[in-house]
Design a protein around this motif. Structure first.
Motif, PDB file in Angstrom:
ATOM      1  N   PRO A  85       4.646 -14.250  12.322  1.00 21.53           N
ATOM      2  CA  PRO A  85       4.115 -13.973  10.819  1.00 21.53           C
ATOM      3  C   PRO A  85       4.964 -15.161  10.313  1.00 21.53           C
ATOM      4  O   PRO A  85       5.978 -15.298  10.218  1.00 21.53           O
ATOM      5  CB  PRO A  85       4.487 -12.763  10.695  1.00 21.53           C
ATOM      6  N   LEU A  86       4.312 -15.907   9.391  1.00 17.59           N
ATOM      7  CA  LEU A  86       5.157 -17.001   8.524  1.00 17.59           C
ATOM      8  C   LEU A  86       5.937 -16.675   7.530  1.00 17.59           C
ATOM      9  O   LEU A  86       6.920 -17.135   7.177  1.00 17.59           O
ATOM     10  CB  LEU A  86       3.835 -17.931   8.028  1.00 17.59           C
ATOM     11  N   GLY A  87       5.695 -15.178   7.157  1.00 15.86           N
ATOM     12  CA  GLY A  87       6.635 -14.713   6.244  1.00 15.86           C
ATOM     13  C   GLY A  87       8.029 -14.513   6.974  1.00 15.86           C
ATOM     14  O   GLY A  87       9.030 -14.752   5.913  1.00 15.86           O
ATOM     15  N   TYR A  88       8.095 -14.246   8.036  1.00 13.40           N
ATOM     16  CA  TYR A  88       9.575 -14.166   8.623  1.00 13.40           C
ATOM     17  C   TYR A  88      10.253 -15.789   8.860  1.00 13.40           C
ATOM     18  O   TYR A  88      11.490 -15.935   8.506  1.00 13.40           O
ATOM     19  CB  TYR A  88       9.634 -13.910  10.361  1.00 13.40           C
ATOM     20  N   ILE A  89       9.509 -16.727   8.849  1.00 15.92           N
ATOM     21  CA  ILE A  89       9.947 -18.102   8.895  1.00 15.92           C
ATOM     22  C   ILE A  89      10.370 -18.408   7.243  1.00 15.92           C
ATOM     23  O   ILE A  89      11.506 -19.200   7.069  1.00 15.92           O
ATOM     24  CB  ILE A  89       8.767 -18.994   9.172  1.00 15.92           C
ATOM     25  N   TYR A  90       9.486 -18.025   6.577  1.00 13.99           N
ATOM     26  CA  TYR A  90       9.673 -18.348   5.047  1.00 13.99           C
ATOM     27  C   TYR A  90      10.770 -17.484   4.440  1.00 13.99           C
ATOM     28  O   TYR A  90      11.449 -17.592   3.129  1.00 13.99           O
ATOM     29  CB  TYR A  90       8.495 -18.024   4.087  1.00 13.99           C
ATOM     30  N   ALA A  91      11.152 -16.457   5.089  1.00 13.95           N
ATOM     31  CA  ALA A  91      12.150 -15.383   4.706  1.00 13.95           C
ATOM     32  C   ALA A  91      13.837 -16.215   4.316  1.00 13.95           C
ATOM     33  O   ALA A  91      14.479 -15.604   3.572  1.00 13.95           O
ATOM     34  CB  ALA A  91      12.522 -14.242   5.353  1.00 13.95           C
ATOM     35  N   VAL A  92      13.803 -17.093   5.055  1.00 15.14           N
ATOM     36  CA  VAL A  92      14.901 -18.159   4.882  1.00 15.14           C
ATOM     37  C   VAL A  92      15.174 -18.435   3.425  1.00 15.14           C
ATOM     38  O   VAL A  92      16.316 -18.580   2.908  1.00 15.14           O
ATOM     39  CB  VAL A  92      15.212 -19.269   5.530  1.00 15.14           C
ATOM     40  N   LEU A  93      13.921 -18.704   2.628  1.00 17.91           N
ATOM     41  CA  LEU A  93      13.900 -19.337   1.094  1.00 17.91           C
ATOM     42  C   LEU A  93      14.555 -18.261   0.241  1.00 17.91           C
ATOM     43  O   LEU A  93      15.824 -18.345  -0.277  1.00 17.91           O
ATOM     44  CB  LEU A  93      12.768 -19.473   0.705  1.00 17.91           C
ATOM     45  N   PRO A  94      14.314 -17.053   0.319  1.00 16.50           N
ATOM     46  CA  PRO A  94      14.782 -16.137  -0.540  1.00 16.50           C
ATOM     47  C   PRO A  94      16.369 -15.612  -0.225  1.00 16.50           C
ATOM     48  O   PRO A  94      17.215 -15.561  -1.020  1.00 16.50           O
ATOM     49  CB  PRO A  94      14.092 -14.673  -0.717  1.00 16.50           C
ATOM     50  N   PHE A  95      16.531 -15.597   1.252  1.00 17.43           N
ATOM     51  CA  PHE A  95      17.782 -15.193   1.692  1.00 17.43           C
ATOM     52  C   PHE A  95      18.823 -16.376   1.105  1.00 17.43           C
ATOM     53  O   PHE A  95      19.920 -16.117   0.454  1.00 17.43           O
ATOM     54  CB  PHE A  95      17.625 -15.098   3.345  1.00 17.43           C
ATOM     55  N   SER A  96      18.671 -17.712   1.345  1.00 16.77           N
ATOM     56  CA  SER A  96      19.301 -18.757   0.988  1.00 16.77           C
ATOM     57  C   SER A  96      19.651 -18.476  -0.475  1.00 16.77           C
ATOM     58  O   SER A  96      20.679 -18.989  -1.050  1.00 16.77           O
ATOM     59  CB  SER A  96      18.881 -20.176   1.460  1.00 16.77           C
ATOM     60  N   GLY A  97      18.697 -18.375  -1.173  1.00 13.89           N
ATOM     61  CA  GLY A  97      18.446 -18.456  -2.547  1.00 13.89           C
ATOM     62  C   GLY A  97      19.564 -17.472  -3.125  1.00 13.89           C
ATOM     63  O   GLY A  97      20.198 -17.439  -4.116  1.00 13.89           O
ATOM     64  N   PHE A  98      19.409 -16.281  -2.469  1.00 15.74           N
ATOM     65  CA  PHE A  98      20.350 -15.315  -2.830  1.00 15.74           C
ATOM     66  C   PHE A  98      22.105 -15.507  -2.416  1.00 15.74           C
ATOM     67  O   PHE A  98      22.840 -15.420  -3.306  1.00 15.74           O
ATOM     68  CB  PHE A  98      20.199 -13.753  -1.922  1.00 15.74           C
ATOM     69  N   LEU A  99      22.042 -16.043  -1.427  1.00 18.71           N
ATOM     70  CA  LEU A  99      23.401 -16.482  -0.895  1.00 18.71           C
ATOM     71  C   LEU A  99      23.870 -17.595  -2.133  1.00 18.71           C
ATOM     72  O   LEU A  99      25.324 -17.653  -2.565  1.00 18.71           O
ATOM     73  CB  LEU A  99      23.415 -17.345   0.337  1.00 18.71           C
ATOM     74  N   ILE A 100      23.177 -18.611  -2.491  1.00 19.07           N
ATOM     75  CA  ILE A 100      23.380 -19.561  -3.601  1.00 19.07           C
ATOM     76  C   ILE A 100      23.686 -19.032  -4.769  1.00 19.07           C
ATOM     77  O   ILE A 100      24.760 -19.337  -5.386  1.00 19.07           O
ATOM     78  CB  ILE A 100      22.166 -20.686  -3.638  1.00 19.07           C
ATOM     79  N   MET A 101      23.030 -18.017  -5.089  1.00 23.23           N
ATOM     80  CA  MET A 101      23.427 -17.381  -6.481  1.00 23.23           C
ATOM     81  C   MET A 101      24.560 -16.711  -6.314  1.00 23.23           C
ATOM     82  O   MET A 101      25.411 -16.745  -7.126  1.00 23.23           O
ATOM     83  CB  MET A 101      22.357 -16.412  -6.673  1.00 23.23           C
ATOM     84  N   CYS A 102      25.126 -15.892  -5.235  1.00 24.97           N
ATOM     85  CA  CYS A 102      26.263 -15.261  -5.238  1.00 24.97           C
ATOM     86  C   CYS A 102      27.559 -16.222  -4.925  1.00 24.97           C
ATOM     87  O   CYS A 102      28.573 -16.132  -5.723  1.00 24.97           O
ATOM     88  CB  CYS A 102      26.401 -14.483  -3.624  1.00 24.97           C
ATOM     89  N   PHE A 103      27.442 -17.561  -4.320  1.00 21.24           N
ATOM     90  CA  PHE A 103      28.273 -18.650  -4.294  1.00 21.24           C
ATOM     91  C   PHE A 103      28.330 -19.014  -5.512  1.00 21.24           C
ATOM     92  O   PHE A 103      29.512 -19.457  -6.104  1.00 21.24           O
ATOM     93  CB  PHE A 103      27.784 -19.651  -3.339  1.00 21.24           C
ATOM     94  N   SER A 104      27.174 -19.383  -6.572  1.00 19.98           N
ATOM     95  CA  SER A 104      27.591 -19.793  -7.828  1.00 19.98           C
ATOM     96  C   SER A 104      28.302 -18.840  -8.740  1.00 19.98           C
ATOM     97  O   SER A 104      29.112 -19.453  -9.653  1.00 19.98           O
ATOM     98  CB  SER A 104      26.323 -20.082  -8.548  1.00 19.98           C
ATOM     99  N   ILE A 105      28.034 -17.665  -8.683  1.00 20.21           N
ATOM    100  CA  ILE A 105      28.693 -16.650  -9.446  1.00 20.21           C
ATOM    101  C   ILE A 105      30.113 -16.537  -8.984  1.00 20.21           C
ATOM    102  O   ILE A 105      31.274 -16.789 -10.005  1.00 20.21           O
ATOM    103  CB  ILE A 105      28.318 -15.107  -9.196  1.00 20.21           C
ATOM    104  N   TYR A 106      30.422 -16.898  -7.832  1.00 17.12           N
ATOM    105  CA  TYR A 106      32.064 -16.944  -7.248  1.00 17.12           C
ATOM    106  C   TYR A 106      32.528 -18.341  -7.808  1.00 17.12           C
ATOM    107  O   TYR A 106      33.824 -18.014  -8.229  1.00 17.12           O
ATOM    108  CB  TYR A 106      31.896 -17.155  -5.633  1.00 17.12           C
ATOM    109  N   HIS A 107      31.844 -19.329  -7.724  1.00 15.25           N
ATOM    110  CA  HIS A 107      32.124 -20.516  -8.300  1.00 15.25           C
ATOM    111  C   HIS A 107      32.649 -20.671  -9.721  1.00 15.25           C
ATOM    112  O   HIS A 107      33.680 -20.852 -10.259  1.00 15.25           O
ATOM    113  CB  HIS A 107      31.647 -21.796  -7.942  1.00 15.25           C
TER     114      HIS A 107
END
Length: 163
Positions: free
Chosen positions: A130-152
């Motif tokens: 299912p392509l949704g599993y492949i595309y799941a990296v987008l919101p996951f990485s977006g969440f990580l970037i948001m957390c990293f930005s808050i940390y910074h």
């Protein structure tokens, strides 16, 4: 060492190892593809698709990893000319823009893409994943970037030397 720093370091180390594993699988996949094509005289169609999906995951996760390390692409000619206090302000504004991009484009847009492709039962051509599993990296990485930005932002705001 603070708890947030420990969590930050642990997430970075996990992300680093995950990307190493993906890269190793990508290398093995491409080597198998070359081996099968030139030595066995046959080509497996799934190897090309797996390589493409691995590269997508490496790129998107790499963006999050580089954001965590604050080693993402930047043009710092004008930034280097600013005073320390203006550098702090500019750094916070930059992190806010990165946070907003990650929230709107990667997290919300990526979650919508995942939902849509899963809802429509879209499958990859060869692997039938299912392509949704492949595309799941987008919101996951977006969440990580948001957390990293808050940390910074917190680091920039609390540590006057951390630019």
């Amino acid at each position: 060492m603070s708890t947030s720093k420990l969590i930050f370091d642990k997430v970075n180390k996990t992300l680093e190892w995950f990307m190493i594993i993906i890269f190793a699988l990508l290398v093995l996949d491409v080597l198998f593809q070359v081996f099968s094509r030139y030595l066995l005289g046959t080509s497996f169609t799934w190897t090309e698709e797996f390589a493409r999906f691995s590269l997508i995951w490496m790129t998107i996760l790499g963006a999050a990893y580089l954001n965590a390390k604050r080693e993402h692409l930047s043009m710092d000619f004008l930034y280097d000319k600013l005073s320390i206090s203006n550098k702090r302000k500019a750094s916070i504004v930059i992190e806010v823009f990165i946070f907003l991009f990650a929230l709107i484009v990667m997290f919300l847009g990526g979650a919508n893409l995942v939902y849509t492709t899963l809802h429509l039962d879209q499958l990859s051509g060869t692997l039938r994943i299912p392509l949704g599993y492949i595309y799941a990296v987008l919101p996951f990485s977006g969440f990580l970037i948001m957390c990293f930005s808050i940390y910074h932002i917190v680091n920039i705001y609390t540590n006057k030397n951390n630019l």
